[in-house]
Design a protein around this motif. Structure first.
Motif, PDB file in Angstrom:
ATOM      1  N   HIS A 117       0.823  -1.214   0.000  1.00 41.47           N
ATOM      2  CA  HIS A 117       0.000   0.000   0.000  1.00 41.47           C
ATOM      3  C   HIS A 117       0.854   1.260   0.000  1.00 41.47           C
TER       4      HIS A 117
ATOM      5  N   ASP B  86      -4.614   8.894   4.582  1.00 43.34           N
ATOM      6  CA  ASP B  86      -3.941   7.949   3.676  1.00 43.34           C
ATOM      7  C   ASP B  86      -3.334   6.748   4.400  1.00 43.34           C
TER       8      ASP B  86
ATOM      9  N   GLY C  44      -9.256   9.275   3.381  1.00 44.24           N
ATOM     10  CA  GLY C  44      -8.560   8.395   2.456  1.00 44.24           C
ATOM     11  C   GLY C  44      -8.006   7.146   3.109  1.00 44.24           C
TER      12      GLY C  44
ATOM     13  N   SER D 287      -7.662   3.268   4.133  1.00 42.28           N
ATOM     14  CA  SER D 287      -7.910   2.020   3.418  1.00 42.28           C
ATOM     15  C   SER D 287      -8.014   0.859   4.400  1.00 42.28           C
TER      16      SER D 287
END
Length: 330
Positions: free
Chosen positions: A144, A238, A263, A265
């Motif tokens: 990632h 993020d 953002g 994940s």
């Protein structure tokens, strides 16, 4: 040896029973690699299978043992030849295909990884499915694009099998690690694995706001449920959480807020499918990144004669660390 010793689970109309039996090599299931099993390990799934307390076994009869290590004796697979020392975890072993609680195994070669030279079979079984799953989580975070420079990492269920290896692997990779546990007395153990901060489980156990103060750049979650929802709410812009467990429940009581406003994940990780290239990469990293002394400190080796009784005790919480079965061929 045309016959071999195994623990076999048989089922009648009312119940299943696990016992030591003599079996013939012709009884083995299909596969293109045969091996002498030298070591296996006792996992919680194996305890459920042996005691019949969980729907682990998908066909009967069944040899339990979701992890195994051994020496190849015959191979029709291009990647292996007699004498190779190999390891296999998951892939239906002990569930739909005869597993590691036996002196012999015949398996699909695509399930096998040649053991790195720095790992003994006993150490490989100490690592087993738990360590492999933790390594797959670390690799998912790295794919990632996350690195220790991004900030603090977090591991839930940190004193469990996957959690303990996750703490050690993240610390070895250079991460600052916050370990979440329900037992304050385990702080010394977690610090010895590399944790720099201890978070009590209770602080993440109650429902919270969809967005909370940002704390973590990355995480490995073995719990699920409300705990995972709170981790997502506390993950920074993020960042990402690799999720691989659900002891806290299958539900995920969150909203889209962390994902569309920060953002964040959520990376799902499973360790059942073969995905041989990924498994090979994971075992190479494990062999490089985990201190052998730490592996040895978690290991208890028992003879095969004690395996059935010990497997029955894991579901009662009476096993600590990793119990490795040494399978004699005398």
């Amino acid at each position: 040896m045309s016959s071999f010793r195994a623990i076999r689970i048989d089922k009648d109309a009312n119940s299943s029973t696990a016992a030591y039996v003599e079996m013939s090599e012709k009884d083995l299931m299909p596969g293109d690699v045969e091996l002498d099993v030298t070591h296996s390990a006792i996992n919680y799934k194996d305890g459920l299978a042996v005691t019949g307390k969980g729907p682990v076994v998908r066909r009967f009869p069944m040899i339990p043992g979701v992890d195994l290590a051994g020496r190849v004796t015959h191979s029709a697979h291009g990647d292996f030849r007699p004498g190779d020392i190999v390891v296999a975890t998951g892939c239906g072993l002990g569930e739909s295909h005869y597993g590691g609680f036996a002196q012999k195994a015949r398996v699909n070669g695509d399930w096998l990884v040649r053991l790195p030279d720095s790992l003994t079979p006993a150490r490989a079984m100490t690592i087993g499915t738990a360590g492999l799953t933790a390594m797959l989580c670390v690799l998912a975070l790295e794919r990632h694009g996350l690195s220790p420079a991004d900030g603090l990492s977090v591991v839930t269920g940190a004193t469990g099998g996957v959690g303990s290896f996750a703490v050690a692997l993240l610390a070895s990779a250079g991460w600052r690690v916050a370990a979440v546990t329900g037992h304050a007395a385990e702080a010394e153990y977690l610090h010895s694995l590399g944790a720099g901060e201890i978070i009590l489980r209770e602080s993440l156990a109650s429902p919270g706001k969809p967005l909370q103060t940002q704390r973590f750049a990355a995480g490995i979650d073995t719990v699920g449920g409300v705990t995972l929802a709170n981790l997502l709410a506390q993950t920074q812009f993020d960042g990402a959480i690799a999720a691989c467990g659900n002891v806290g429940g299958m539900d995920l009581p969150t909203t889209v807020a962390p994902f569309i406003l920060r953002g964040v994940s959520l990376l799902g990780v499973e360790s059942i499918r073969p995905r041989i290239a990924l498994r090979r990469a994971a075992w190479v990293r494990i062999a490089t990144d985990i201190d052998p002394a730490m592996i040895d400190s978690m290991m208890e080796i028992i003879p095969f004669d004690e395996a059935l009784e010990r497997a029955s005790t894991i579901v009662t919480g009476k096993i600590r660390g990793r119990v490795v079965i040494e399978i004699s061929h005398a």
